[in-house]
Scaffold this active site. Structure first.
Site, short mmCIF file in Angstrom:
data_model
loop_
_atom_site.label_atom_id
_atom_site.label_comp_id
_atom_site.label_asym_id
_atom_site.label_seq_id
_atom_site.Cartn_x
_atom_site.Cartn_y
_atom_site.Cartn_z
N LYS A 1 45.01 29.35 41.46
CA LYS A 1 44.38 29.67 42.75
C LYS A 1 45.02 28.83 43.85
CE LYS A 1 39.70 30.96 41.39
NZ LYS A 1 39.76 32.31 41.93
N ARG B 1 35.49 38.21 33.38
CA ARG B 1 35.21 39.45 32.63
C ARG B 1 35.57 39.29 31.15
NH1 ARG B 1 39.03 42.53 36.80
NH2 ARG B 1 38.20 40.82 38.02
#
Ligand code: BES
Ligand code: ZN
Ligand code: ZN
Length: 495
Positions: free
Chosen positions: A275, A349
């Protein structure tokens, strides 16, 4: 803060609070004719001056705080009351008023509940890391309840339990990621299970996860020096809790089994798809889903709600290490589907695929998963509204209604099938990225792992879980969003 619920005023209060909406007083009080006139002129002076919200004036020789119960934009009437009580409590503590009375004899129970929540929110502080802990001034609120005092006392007990859960979630979320590793989270959950009657716990470590094929957690967690864990907490309110069948369970009980699944990334660096620095610090909150379900089940068990509820926390740290998952790697998920990891930052997920599988294994009839899942949801709905997806209209409606009752806003999003093909992998069955509609892509991915014939709702709380500037009753950090709605959902489903 202390809350005393009394039938009639003790006369010991140092000030009384008067809630108003526009030019009218919200809860009636017995005022002299002279006092009524004074109040009227103050309320007239609120619009064009000289008075303002939280004005502190003598009315009939009684110090009175005027609290605007319609101050903010976009809030429901109940949330206005929460905010009004929140501001009142902050003001009373700052002015060091020992006892404030609030006349609520003709308030509806939901209104009273909202005021209590507002007072509790004002009492929260997170100063564990400050070098000097300052004690806030303790204010006692005397709630004058008239002949509703017995009902209000019961409500106050329930709200205290709910708010303890909110505080638990907020504290876990606000704790630094180096201090709240997956193993530390497990420690917290063990303690909670130990001291909550009727709540049992099962913990799987890396070795057990690998052996049983929970490969989403293994794939994400293997890059970190802190091993991943899956926690399953169970509570059955349809059976005896303290040796005897609960009163509530005797009266009525539901045959549903509600399983709450929470994303528990104790930190999300993004993995090898690192990130950017600006979006990283907030990732201490990437375990908000797990904290929310842990807190909710603690409250549900304490309240002895007559329903079967479980909570699954999927805990891992998404870090860079010499064993980190590589983009392009393929693993087999618990339900047999193969997944190519296209982007290591779409890790939530993957761990949730295991949580959903576990929910199926333990016999869920209804699943609610909660996750700080996508930046796309933050861009779509911001910090004030959580998006949710559901394969079941009845459950979806319950989410919205329970949210409304708790002043938490939910917006229904589509599980748009036209975008489903974008999740197909070349070599694997699926890949973990899909269409540009990022929040929908993530929900469609999760849907691939929902056990058959199970009502399911997915809440993306990426925007609502943590705020970097003041929002309603949170100045900075974890909001506790979702805890109350989950408790309310369990309450609603047990009815
Ligand atoms: N934890 C993040 C989502 C997030 C973003 C939470 C902002 C809270 C605030 C999640 O794991 C993530 O990084 N998602 C990616 C997915 C993408 C790579 C497909 C995202 O949304 O950018
Ligand atoms: Zn991520
Ligand atoms: Zn994440």
């Amino acid at each position: 803060m202390k809350i005393n619920i009394v039938q009639s005023a003790s006369g010991k209060a140092n000030a009384s609070a008067l809630f108003f909406v526009k030019k009218s007083v919200q809860f009636s009080d017995v005022l002299s004719e002279n006092a009524e006139k004074q109040v009227e002129s103050v309320l007239n002076g609120m619009e064009d001056g000289p008075f303002e919200d939280l004005e502190y004036l003598e009315i009939d020789n009684q110090p009175t705080i005027f609290v605007d119960a319609a101050k903010e934009r976009g809030l429901s009437a109940l949330d206005h009351l929460r905010m009004a009580a929140y501001r009142l409590a902050k003001k009373a503590s700052k002015r060091q008023i020992p006892m404030v009375s609030i006349m609520l004899a003709d308030a509806a129970p939901e209104q009273f509940k909202s005021i209590l929540h507002g007072l509790h929110y004002a009492d929260y502080k997170f100063d564990a890391y400050k070098s000097k802990q300052k004690d806030a001034f303790q204010v006692t609120f005397e709630i004058v309840a008239g002949d509703q005092s017995a009902v209000f006392k019961k409500i106050a007990e329930d709200v205290a339990v709910e708010h303890k859960a909110v505080v638990l979630a907020k504290n876990l979320i606000n704790t630094c990621s180096s201090d709240l590793t997956p193993a530390e989270f497990v420690e917290n959950a063990n303690t909670i299970a130990k001291y909550t009657p009727g709540l049992s716990i099962k913990v799987r470590n890396m070795k057990q996860l690998e052996k049983e094929g929970f490969m989403g957690l293994v794939t994400v967690g293997k890059g970190s020096s802190h091993e991943p864990f899956m926690i399953t907490l169970s509570y059955d309110g349809t059976k005896s809790v303290r040796g005897t069948k609960t009163k509530a369970a005797n009266a009525r009980s539901s045959s549903d089994h509600l399983v709450l699944v929470g994303k528990g990334l104790t930190f999300d660096t993004g993995g090898l798809c690192l990130k950017p620095p600006k979006s990283m610090p907030e990732m201490i909150s990437d375990m908000s889903g797990a904290a929310t379900v842990l807190a909710a089940i603690q409250a549900i068990a304490t309240l002895e709600l007559p329903i079967k509820v479980s909570a699954v926390c999927c805990l891992a740290e998404n870090a860079i290490g010499n064993k980190s998952v590589l983009p392009g790697d393929i693993f087999k998920a618990k339900n047999g589907k193969t997944v190519m990891v296209d982007n290591t930052d779409a890790e939530g997920r993957l761990v949730l695929s295991d949580g959903l599988a576990e929910a199926g294994l333990i016999g869920a009839t209804h699943i609610v998963d909660i996750a700080t899942l996508t930046g796309a949801m933050v861009r779509a709905l911001g910090y004030a509204v959580a998006g949710f997806f559901s394969n079941d209209d009845d459950l979806g409606l319950k989410v919205i209604n329970c949210g409304e009752a708790c002043c938490e806003k939910f917006w229904s999003m589509p599980l748009e099938e036209e975008y489903a093909d974008a999740l197909k992998g070349n070599f694997a069955d699926l890949k973990n990225t899909g269409s540009d509609a990022g929040a929908i892509a993530a929900a469609l991915f999760l849907q691939e792992f929902v056990p058959e014939n199970t009502a399911w709702a997915h809440w993306d709380i990426a925007g609502t879980a943590f705020v970097s500037k003041t929002w309603k009753y949170t100045e900075f950090g974890a909001t506790g969003f979702g805890v109350q709605t989950l408790i309310e959902l369990a309450r609603e489903m047990s009815a």
